[in-house]
Write a protein that holds these residues in place. Structure first.
Motif, mmCIF file in Angstrom:
data_model
loop_
_atom_site.group_PDB
_atom_site.id
_atom_site.type_symbol
_atom_site.label_atom_id
_atom_site.label_comp_id
_atom_site.label_asym_id
_atom_site.label_seq_id
_atom_site.Cartn_x
_atom_site.Cartn_y
_atom_site.Cartn_z
ATOM 1 N N ILE A 192 30.762 -28.809 34.078
ATOM 2 C CA ILE A 192 30.980 -30.050 33.303
ATOM 3 C C ILE A 192 31.320 -29.702 31.861
ATOM 4 C CG2 ILE A 192 29.869 -32.157 32.443
ATOM 5 C CD1 ILE A 192 28.137 -32.109 34.995
ATOM 6 N N MET A 193 30.570 -28.770 31.276
ATOM 7 C CA MET A 193 30.805 -28.363 29.889
ATOM 8 C C MET A 193 32.216 -27.799 29.699
ATOM 9 S SD MET A 193 27.266 -26.489 28.769
ATOM 10 C CE MET A 193 25.903 -27.391 28.058
ATOM 11 N N ALA A 194 32.673 -27.041 30.686
ATOM 12 C CA ALA A 194 33.974 -26.388 30.559
ATOM 13 C C ALA A 194 35.110 -27.399 30.479
ATOM 14 C CB ALA A 194 34.197 -25.444 31.732
ATOM 15 N N LYS A 195 34.895 -28.586 31.039
ATOM 16 C CA LYS A 195 35.948 -29.604 31.061
ATOM 17 C C LYS A 195 35.947 -30.471 29.808
ATOM 18 C CE LYS A 195 35.940 -29.955 36.102
ATOM 19 N NZ LYS A 195 35.641 -30.829 37.276
ATOM 20 N N LYS A 196 34.932 -30.327 28.965
ATOM 21 C CA LYS A 196 34.823 -31.150 27.769
ATOM 22 C C LYS A 196 35.036 -30.303 26.525
ATOM 23 C CE LYS A 196 33.792 -34.641 30.346
ATOM 24 N NZ LYS A 196 34.753 -35.754 30.524
ATOM 25 N N ARG A 197 35.554 -30.950 25.463
ATOM 26 C CA ARG A 197 35.838 -30.196 24.239
ATOM 27 C C ARG A 197 34.646 -30.142 23.296
ATOM 28 N NH1 ARG A 197 36.980 -33.640 20.038
ATOM 29 N NH2 ARG A 197 37.300 -35.834 20.552
ATOM 30 N N PHE A 198 33.539 -30.811 23.674
ATOM 31 C CA PHE A 198 32.370 -30.797 22.806
ATOM 32 C C PHE A 198 31.698 -29.425 22.851
ATOM 33 C CE2 PHE A 198 32.398 -35.197 24.688
ATOM 34 C CZ PHE A 198 33.117 -35.749 23.653
ATOM 35 N N ARG A 199 31.093 -29.061 21.726
ATOM 36 C CA ARG A 199 30.389 -27.777 21.656
ATOM 37 C C ARG A 199 28.928 -27.904 22.037
ATOM 38 N NH1 ARG A 199 31.362 -25.098 15.938
ATOM 39 N NH2 ARG A 199 29.738 -23.761 16.820
ATOM 40 N N ASP A 200 28.333 -29.070 21.752
ATOM 41 C CA ASP A 200 26.902 -29.256 21.967
ATOM 42 C C ASP A 200 26.650 -30.491 22.816
ATOM 43 O OD1 ASP A 200 25.773 -27.185 19.946
ATOM 44 O OD2 ASP A 200 27.264 -28.325 18.817
ATOM 45 N N PHE A 201 25.577 -30.430 23.612
ATOM 46 C CA PHE A 201 25.245 -31.528 24.511
ATOM 47 C C PHE A 201 23.761 -31.838 24.392
ATOM 48 C CE2 PHE A 201 28.928 -29.382 26.045
ATOM 49 C CZ PHE A 201 29.760 -30.362 26.562
ATOM 50 N N PRO A 202 23.410 -33.135 24.330
ATOM 51 C CA PRO A 202 22.000 -33.506 24.164
ATOM 52 C C PRO A 202 21.199 -33.377 25.463
ATOM 53 C CG PRO A 202 23.391 -35.470 24.206
ATOM 54 C CD PRO A 202 24.313 -34.298 24.263
ATOM 55 N N ILE A 203 19.939 -32.995 25.317
ATOM 56 C CA ILE A 203 18.986 -32.942 26.419
ATOM 57 C C ILE A 203 18.002 -34.088 26.215
ATOM 58 C CG2 ILE A 203 17.313 -31.534 27.661
ATOM 59 C CD1 ILE A 203 20.169 -30.408 27.583
ATOM 60 N N VAL A 204 17.812 -34.898 27.250
ATOM 61 C CA VAL A 204 16.918 -36.052 27.147
ATOM 62 C C VAL A 204 15.899 -36.000 28.281
ATOM 63 C CG1 VAL A 204 18.659 -37.501 26.036
ATOM 64 C CG2 VAL A 204 18.482 -37.495 28.526
ATOM 65 N N ASP A 205 14.817 -36.765 28.110
ATOM 66 C CA ASP A 205 13.837 -36.850 29.194
ATOM 67 C C ASP A 205 14.184 -38.032 30.092
ATOM 68 O OD1 ASP A 205 13.007 -39.169 27.907
ATOM 69 O OD2 ASP A 205 11.111 -38.325 27.182
ATOM 70 N N GLY A 206 13.304 -38.341 31.025
ATOM 71 C CA GLY A 206 13.567 -39.406 31.983
ATOM 72 C C GLY A 206 13.693 -40.780 31.365
ATOM 73 N N GLU A 207 13.184 -40.950 30.153
ATOM 74 C CA GLU A 207 13.264 -42.233 29.474
ATOM 75 C C GLU A 207 14.379 -42.266 28.440
ATOM 76 O OE1 GLU A 207 9.364 -42.674 27.859
ATOM 77 O OE2 GLU A 207 8.474 -43.282 29.776
ATOM 78 N N GLY A 208 15.196 -41.237 28.425
ATOM 79 C CA GLY A 208 16.310 -41.195 27.480
ATOM 80 C C GLY A 208 15.936 -40.690 26.107
ATOM 81 N N LYS A 209 14.711 -40.185 25.930
ATOM 82 C CA LYS A 209 14.290 -39.670 24.624
ATOM 83 C C LYS A 209 14.878 -38.288 24.378
ATOM 84 C CE LYS A 209 9.892 -42.196 24.470
ATOM 85 N NZ LYS A 209 8.417 -42.079 24.360
ATOM 86 N N LEU A 210 15.302 -38.076 23.151
ATOM 87 C CA LEU A 210 15.921 -36.813 22.785
ATOM 88 C C LEU A 210 14.906 -35.674 22.818
ATOM 89 C CD1 LEU A 210 18.472 -35.340 21.613
ATOM 90 C CD2 LEU A 210 17.488 -35.800 19.359
ATOM 91 N N ILE A 211 15.299 -34.575 23.474
ATOM 92 C CA ILE A 211 14.487 -33.356 23.486
ATOM 93 C C ILE A 211 15.103 -32.304 22.578
ATOM 94 C CG2 ILE A 211 13.656 -31.448 24.919
ATOM 95 C CD1 ILE A 211 13.547 -33.427 27.253
ATOM 96 N N GLY A 212 16.414 -32.171 22.630
ATOM 97 C CA GLY A 212 17.110 -31.167 21.828
ATOM 98 C C GLY A 212 18.561 -31.076 22.246
ATOM 99 N N MET A 213 19.207 -29.980 21.857
ATOM 100 C CA MET A 213 20.630 -29.791 22.142
ATOM 101 C C MET A 213 20.844 -28.399 22.738
ATOM 102 S SD MET A 213 22.059 -32.645 20.839
ATOM 103 C CE MET A 213 23.796 -32.277 20.516
#
Length: 552
Positions: free
Chosen positions: A276-297
């Protein structure tokens, strides 16, 4: 992050765990924790059967957590901790934070740290280079507090918590007569210390006047601004600098991306998200928990440092019986009592394999060898596993070492082997209310002989009537199980512990002939009874393999 010196090492049995597989995993994880002080955690690769559940409940032990796949996950990668920004901060503030922390993507969160959007360095650069609309501050609903912070200013008149909603931004470089021709109601006017220009802008109903170079503002101008509800901001910067900076006061929510965000959780597998990452031009992607809360990148670069899950395998050493994704894990140890199987490792491992009736007997020996005391509940688990695997010492796989270990463990656990075995097997064979699928997979394993893959399941009971009832459920289910597994043959052992015999069900082309040849059965009969055969490992499997290899 579960890596480095604090990396969790999982102790896990085979995919259709029996009592030995579960109890040995729990006991060995406990032993390793006591010896090394490391983080060892027992896991299971399949559902717990009724016999094992009885054992765990009896000795007040929690079942191991379910781990169906050991491929590398996001949780095995270094997740960069990035503080999420509120959506109303200025572009300038966002840029400064990103520069100080060397990040190219800033996550934007709302109440509860729930991810709302993302803004990148590129987004901020485009906001500065591509904006020619002089009404954009109002369109973006820019808060006055942002303008004050961006211009390092102070508010003289007005409410810093209000925001722009109308008008354009302009510089009052002309004399007051000309200013009257281009200042409109609600405008933001940037000007200097000229009293006439300040007065003109306020009288033309500007919403905000920005006075540059820290110029003094008279009481008359201040009073007039208050009367006309005109905000006055004073800044130490010159007009050119203010004009250059003011667009950076716009809130980031005007430029952030908040639709079709690509996010991952800690449970995502690396091999899936890499594509998935290889197909997108973004460098960083967010990691979230089951409730959508941000964990990190995480970034694609982080994936290069992904660490394989470290495993210790107990009670099996065949790939067909192992948890999914084993080829991507790092096997550190194997503790087993079966024949040598097909598992290959990347590097040398600690491999302990002994011709005993139960893996739990080996674990018992390791406790004694390391002078580690065995707690009563652990002793109960290990003893239960030996009783189960050896069918209370009736199985030909049982050795004097197994019996001696079980008797010692029974004393520690405070149980009578004979009485306890009856309770345990009764709980395990109480299958009449279960579905054929649940019965079939209570203890099912696959094996390979030459190029032939076959499966063997087994149920043990002290009750002949119960075995007959179970047979009535299994016979029609065998054909479906045979199709589902795409194997050459399937066998199922209905083992009577008291009579020390097994009725063998079978499915697959040539399956009956293989059994007849393996056990030298001459009489023609649709049913196959194997007198004295109770062990899958030591009696059935070797005979089947010998017959299959001879045929090949």
């Amino acid at each position: 992050m579960e890596t480095g010196t604090s990396q969790t090492i999982y102790v896990i049995g085979h995919i259709n765990p029996d009592t030995d597989s579960i109890c040995s995993a729990i006991a060995y994880a406990e032993l390793k924790r006591k010896i090394t002080g490391g983080m060892y955690k027992a896991k299971r690769a399949g559902q717990i059967n009724s016999e094992t559940r009885f054992v765990l409940d009896r000795f007040k032990m929690n079942p191991p957590g379910y781990l169906p796949d050991v491929r590398t996950q996001v949780r095995d990668v270094e997740i960069r901790q990035v503080e999420g920004a509120k959506n109303n901060i200025s572009l300038k503030k966002a840029w400064e934070y990103m520069s100080e922390n060397n990040i190219s993507t800033l996550p934007i969160v709302k109440e509860g740290e729930v991810l709302e959007g993302l803004i990148t360095i590129g987004d901020i650069a485009r906001s500065y280079m591509d904006i020619y609309d002089n009404k954009v501050l109002a369109t973006a609903k820019t808060p006055y507090i942002n303008i004050i912070e961006t211009l390092n200013g102070e508010i003289i008149v007005g409410d810093k918590n209000a925001y722009l909603s109308q008008g354009k931004v302009l510089i009052a470089a002309a004399n007051p007569d000309m200013m009257e021709n281009y200042i409109e109601e609600h405008d933001v006017v940037i000007l200097g210390n000229r009293y006439e220009s300040q007065l003109c802008a306020i009288e033309m109903n500007a919403d905000c006047v920005i006075v540059c170079e820290g110029a003094t503002i008279s009481k008359t101008i201040t009073k007039l601004a208050q009367d006309k509800a005109c905000t006055i901001i004073r800044t130490p910067y010159d007009t050119f600098t203010v004009a250059r900076l003011i667009n950076q006061s716009m809130p980031i929510n005007f430029f952030m991306r908040n639709e079709d965000l690509i996010t991952f959780t800690k449970d995502h597998f690396i091999d899936e998200i890499r594509e998935i990452m290889a197909k997108k031009r973004f460098r960083d992607f967010p990691i979230v928990d089951g409730e959508g809360k941000l964990i990190g990148m995480i970034s694609r670069r982080n994936l290069l440092g992904a660490k394989r899950k470290p495993l210790i395998l107990v009670d099996h050493n065949e790939k067909s019986q192992a948890v999914d994704g084993l080829e991507e894990a790092e096997v550190l140890e194997i503790i087993d009592h079966h024949r040598l199987g097909s598992i290959e490792t990347m590097s040398p491992v600690f491999f302990r394999n002994q011709p005993l009736g139960c893996t739990a007997t080996i674990i018992y020996q390791m406790y004694r060898e390391n002078n580690v005391s065995i707690e009563p509940n652990i002793a109960g688990l290990l003893c239960s596993a030996i009783i189960s695997d050896t069918l209370v010492y009736r199985s030909p796989t049982c050795t004097a070492v197994d019996k001696e270990a079980a008797e010692d463990l029974a004393k520690i656990a405070g149980i009578d082997v004979a009485e306890y075995a009856k309770e345990m097997f009764a709980a395990g064979s109480n299958l009449l209310n279960r579905s054929p699928e649940e019965i079939f997979y209570q203890d099912f394993k696959k094996f390979t002989a030459s190029d032939v893959v076959f499966g063997v399941g087994q149920i043990n009971s002290m009750n002949a009537d119960e075995l007959e009832a179970i047979k009535g459920k299994l016979v029609p289910y065998m054909e479906k199980a045979f199709r589902d597994h795409e194997v050459s043959m399937i066998f199922f052992m209905l083992t009577n512990i008291i009579e020390e015999s097994t009725e063998l069900l079978f499915e697959g082309n040539g399956a009956k002939e293989v059994v007849r040849d393996a056990f030298r059965i001459r009489e023609e009969n649709d049913k196959i009874f194997l007198k004295g055969v109770v062990s899958r490992k030591k009696q059935l499997i070797p005979a089947l393999m010998s017959s299959l290899q001879k045929d090949n």
